[in-house]
Write an enzyme that holds these catalytic residues in place. Sequence first.
Site, short mmCIF file in Angstrom:
data_model
loop_
_atom_site.label_atom_id
_atom_site.label_comp_id
_atom_site.label_asym_id
_atom_site.label_seq_id
_atom_site.Cartn_x
_atom_site.Cartn_y
_atom_site.Cartn_z
N GLY A 332 0.85 -1.17 0.00
CA GLY A 332 0.00 0.00 0.00
C GLY A 332 0.89 1.22 0.00
O GLY A 332 1.41 1.60 1.03
N THR A 333 1.06 1.84 -1.17
CA THR A 333 2.11 2.83 -1.35
C THR A 333 1.68 3.87 -2.38
O THR A 333 0.88 3.57 -3.26
CB THR A 333 3.40 2.14 -1.85
OG1 THR A 333 3.72 1.06 -0.97
CG2 THR A 333 4.58 3.09 -1.92
N VAL A 334 2.25 5.09 -2.29
CA VAL A 334 2.07 6.08 -3.35
C VAL A 334 3.44 6.45 -3.91
O VAL A 334 4.43 6.49 -3.19
CB VAL A 334 1.35 7.35 -2.86
CG1 VAL A 334 -0.10 7.03 -2.53
CG2 VAL A 334 2.04 7.99 -1.68
#
Length: 514
Positions: A332-334
Amino acid sequence: MVATSQPLAAQAGLDILKRGGNAIDAAIATAAALTVVEPTSNGIGGDAFALVWTKGQLHGLNSSGPAPQKMTIDAIKERGYDKIPSHGLIPVTVPGAPAAWAELSRKFGRLPLTEVLKPAIEYAENGYPLSPTLAKFWDRAFKNFKQNLTGEEFHTWFETFAPKGRAPKAGEIWSSRNHAKTLQEIADTGAESFYRGKIAEQIADFSERCNGFISKEDLAGYQAEWVKPIKVHYRGYDVWEIPPNGQGLVALLGLNIAKGFDFAEKETVDTYHKQIEAMKLAYTDGKAFITDPSDMKVTVETLLSEEYGASRRSEIGEEAITPNPYQPPKGGTVYLAAADGEGNMVSFIQSNYMGFGSGIVVPGTGIALQNRGYDFSLDPVHPNALRPGKKTYHTIIPGFLTKGGQAVGPFGVMGGYMQPQGHMQVIMNTIDFGLNPQAALDAPRWQWIEGKKVQVEPHFPNHIAQALARKGHQIEVAVDSGGFGRGQIIWRDPETGVLMGGTEPRTDGSIASW
């Protein structure tokens, strides 16, 4: 130009460029805005890494946090666990993202942090409408948390992110005044409050109240770390990553193995087979060796040597092989990329892990805390064994490409253990197959899972998937593209200086340019 996974965040970065900020200011503004407009993937309580190109040099920033001093193998086993849990306060490590913003601003920024964080603060205060992909992941997380996170320590998460007793829907307005208040205090104090002031006390007090490990001393002792980027030379280009504890080394290992092959065409069975086999070997080595640099048993230079690459390459034949298997957890990353007219370029990534992170929101702050401690091993002889003050194997990685000592630009593909696999595929799409940034991101992706198991996207060419199966690969067609990473690219044309951007079709991606 700013490229990222959420249109409002890309526009926030562009607004800062228009106000006289540079690419570094724009990256910080975009990153802070993403904690508000894409909280399903990152937050104030997460970690960050950056590669910054300025004045002809590439700088690396490792802003991942260590395990708290009270977080030991014995302490966790005494609580009845034989593996670190994925949610709650136990897996919470020291957050590094606010320190990254402050350090980047101090070293390279032009505008004050109070100006740079304004767009994020305004969105947190006044709200914004959810975009479709964001709403999908938000609803998925809510249903999972509703079923599994029942303790009192999780109540604030539901109050913050499900104020109506459900996940907000696409087009519905969501805001968090506590989030705005915390961002304002970070801006006003240069993140000092987060590590050595009022916010630190709020985090530590809540942790103590709920029997967590993180303390005021852990926060007070934290500093973001400037590091020397690592690279591999690939067909006339240099591909750069952050050194361990990040897994960028895996992408470089894969490219170092692959560069000994000739790839005449992209859409052939032989091309995909050799890519997959190279990545299997790279990941096997990565999982065996990558951890906090102080605990690594082999040097990066050895792993990236021509001799080591050739020896691993020699193991690849006509049939799929089975390396030591492992089961990669979800990410879960941007990721964001930014560039300005002066030649500055930034590759930036931040994450809470597994979407919303630990499921813990510190009351009164809006801060969703990460759960990076989950990746530590409780086996004392494992290379990534837990010890206080140690940084774990880290999935989030920014990438950068140069040629002849000049910047080509930033790139990244977020998404847990898909990230180095995405880096390898995007770079090969660019260099080996001549695809422009958008085409390089649009191309169908594959993902090695474990053993001989390989997932492919629904639109992956069926005839190639069948031919790979005949080579011994266990091909699984995914039901959607949600697990295949979300990338961004900005390249600069060396002759004209014109910027070329590509944004991810697998999310609400957007490029803002001026």
